[in-house]
Design a protein around this motif. Structure first.
Motif, PDB file in Angstrom:
ATOM      1  N   UNK A  76       0.761  -9.068 -13.924  1.00 52.80           N
ATOM      2  CA  UNK A  76       0.480  -8.443 -15.212  1.00 52.80           C
ATOM      3  C   UNK A  76       0.445  -9.464 -16.330  1.00 52.80           C
ATOM      4  N   UNK A  77       1.380 -10.422 -16.289  1.00 54.02           N
ATOM      5  CA  UNK A  77       1.399 -11.476 -17.301  1.00 54.02           C
ATOM      6  C   UNK A  77       0.156 -12.351 -17.211  1.00 54.02           C
ATOM      7  N   UNK A  78      -0.388 -12.460 -15.995  1.00 55.55           N
ATOM      8  CA  UNK A  78      -1.600 -13.257 -15.798  1.00 55.55           C
ATOM      9  C   UNK A  78      -2.877 -12.439 -15.998  1.00 55.55           C
ATOM     10  N   UNK A  79      -2.715 -11.207 -16.427  1.00 57.78           N
ATOM     11  CA  UNK A  79      -3.844 -10.301 -16.684  1.00 57.78           C
ATOM     12  C   UNK A  79      -4.686 -10.068 -15.433  1.00 57.78           C
ATOM     13  N   UNK A  80      -4.019  -9.949 -14.309  1.00 61.06           N
ATOM     14  CA  UNK A  80      -4.701  -9.625 -13.052  1.00 61.06           C
ATOM     15  C   UNK A  80      -5.250  -8.206 -13.136  1.00 61.06           C
ATOM     16  N   UNK A  81      -6.487  -8.017 -12.708  1.00 63.56           N
ATOM     17  CA  UNK A  81      -7.132  -6.701 -12.809  1.00 63.56           C
ATOM     18  C   UNK A  81      -7.203  -5.961 -11.475  1.00 63.56           C
ATOM     19  N   UNK A  82      -6.592  -6.511 -10.427  1.00 63.04           N
ATOM     20  CA  UNK A  82      -6.611  -5.831  -9.133  1.00 63.04           C
ATOM     21  C   UNK A  82      -5.747  -4.568  -9.178  1.00 63.04           C
ATOM     22  N   UNK A  83      -6.254  -3.410  -8.771  1.00 65.14           N
ATOM     23  CA  UNK A  83      -5.392  -2.229  -8.631  1.00 65.14           C
ATOM     24  C   UNK A  83      -4.343  -2.512  -7.550  1.00 65.14           C
ATOM     25  N   UNK A  84      -3.127  -2.038  -7.771  1.00 64.47           N
ATOM     26  CA  UNK A  84      -2.026  -2.309  -6.838  1.00 64.47           C
ATOM     27  C   UNK A  84      -1.503  -1.014  -6.228  1.00 64.47           C
ATOM     28  N   UNK A  85      -1.470  -0.978  -4.892  1.00 63.69           N
ATOM     29  CA  UNK A  85      -0.852   0.123  -4.157  1.00 63.69           C
ATOM     30  C   UNK A  85       0.453  -0.407  -3.580  1.00 63.69           C
ATOM     31  N   UNK A  86       1.564   0.208  -3.937  1.00 63.23           N
ATOM     32  CA  UNK A  86       2.857  -0.209  -3.405  1.00 63.23           C
ATOM     33  C   UNK A  86       3.176   0.525  -2.104  1.00 63.23           C
ATOM     34  N   UNK A  87       3.701  -0.223  -1.133  1.00 64.84           N
ATOM     35  CA  UNK A  87       4.241   0.370   0.090  1.00 64.84           C
ATOM     36  C   UNK A  87       5.754   0.461  -0.116  1.00 64.84           C
ATOM     37  N   UNK A  88       6.313   1.647   0.076  1.00 63.95           N
ATOM     38  CA  UNK A  88       7.736   1.838  -0.201  1.00 63.95           C
ATOM     39  C   UNK A  88       8.455   2.505   0.958  1.00 63.95           C
ATOM     40  N   UNK A  89       9.745   2.195   1.057  1.00 65.38           N
ATOM     41  CA  UNK A  89      10.636   2.976   1.891  1.00 65.38           C
ATOM     42  C   UNK A  89      11.147   4.129   1.047  1.00 65.38           C
ATOM     43  N   UNK A  90      11.817   5.077   1.669  1.00 65.18           N
ATOM     44  CA  UNK A  90      12.278   6.259   0.939  1.00 65.18           C
ATOM     45  C   UNK A  90      13.131   5.880  -0.268  1.00 65.18           C
ATOM     46  N   UNK A  91      14.012   4.902  -0.105  1.00 67.35           N
ATOM     47  CA  UNK A  91      14.911   4.526  -1.195  1.00 67.35           C
ATOM     48  C   UNK A  91      14.232   3.767  -2.314  1.00 67.35           C
ATOM     49  N   UNK A  92      12.974   3.361  -2.088  1.00 73.28           N
ATOM     50  CA  UNK A  92      12.270   2.564  -3.089  1.00 73.28           C
ATOM     51  C   UNK A  92      11.390   3.397  -4.009  1.00 73.28           C
ATOM     52  N   UNK A  93      11.340   4.696  -3.782  1.00 80.34           N
ATOM     53  CA  UNK A  93      10.441   5.551  -4.568  1.00 80.34           C
ATOM     54  C   UNK A  93      10.695   5.441  -6.072  1.00 80.34           C
TER      55      UNK A  93
END
Length: 212
Positions: A76-93
């Motif tokens: 974000x600080x580098x102004x990246x424009x790639x959409x990001x999909x996070x992979x999460x475990x249950x506790x990371x929601x």
């Protein structure tokens, strides 16, 4: 499985320290027609990242060293424009939800079905293509604005303000015929085929132009 056509320059970037999950995602996505580049750490991806990357990023939340969230914030600080999909475990929601509020595209919980991941990725790729098209249009409009003469810019500003040719002539102290000539040149230089298109392009680049 089938996917919609992918732009030639779009790639799926996977960042996950889990070898098995990473390899499984690569196989699934490549077999579905996507170009895939995988990294086993956030640091490795950050080292390879540059502004010209196009596509989307599939990113694990928890990793040794730099976490997925830390990478997301750095991008974000580098102004990246790639959409990001996070992979999460249950506790990371909760962390993933926080990332959504900061601009992440979406998140998906483990274990997930291939069709769910494919749907998210296709949505992100469409979003990224549209975003790039918009940025290209805005850059083109900005370049065209720079090539207007001072008088053409004055005429354009008055057109955007909703003034008719006679009103523009009165404001600028020129003839209506001269206004028509300048107006035609403005339309040509801006590559606009209608007044509505002209206004839309200009106010997208210069929102303040709509209230001048």
């Amino acid at each position: 499985m089938s996917v919609l056509p992918v732009a030639p320059d779009q790639e799926i970037f996977i960042v996950d320290d889990d070898d098995a999950l990473r390899d499984s995602l690569v196989w699934m996505l490549e077999s579905s027609g996507y170009k895939v580049v995988a990294f086993d750490s956030a640091e490795a991806f950050l080292h390879a990242w540059h502004e010209g990357l196009a596509g989307c990023l599939v990113l694990d939340v928890r990793m040794p060293g730099m976490s997925g969230l830390e990478l997301f914030e750095e991008l974000g600080r580098r102004r990246c424009t790639l959409p990001v999909i996070f992979i999460t475990g249950h506790g990371d929601v909760p962390m993933a939800v926080a990332a959504l509020k900061k601009g992440a595209a979406d998140f998906i919980e483990k274990p997930f079905a291939d069709r769910e991941m494919l749907a998210l990725i296709e949505h992100c790729l469409q979003q990224e293509r549209a975003s790039r098209d918009k940025r290209r249009q805005e850059a083109d409009t900005a370049r065209r604005l720079e090539h207007l003469t001072q008088r053409e810019r004055e005429v354009l500003d008055l057109i955007i303000a909703g003034k008719l040719n006679k009103q523009i002539a009165d404001v600028l102290g020129i003839s209506i015929k001269t206004v028509e000539v300048h107006r035609a040149r403005v339309m040509e230089k801006m590559g606009a085929h209608s007044l509505a298109e002209l206004v839309q392009h200009v106010v997208t680049v210069e929102p303040a132009a709509s209230v001048r």
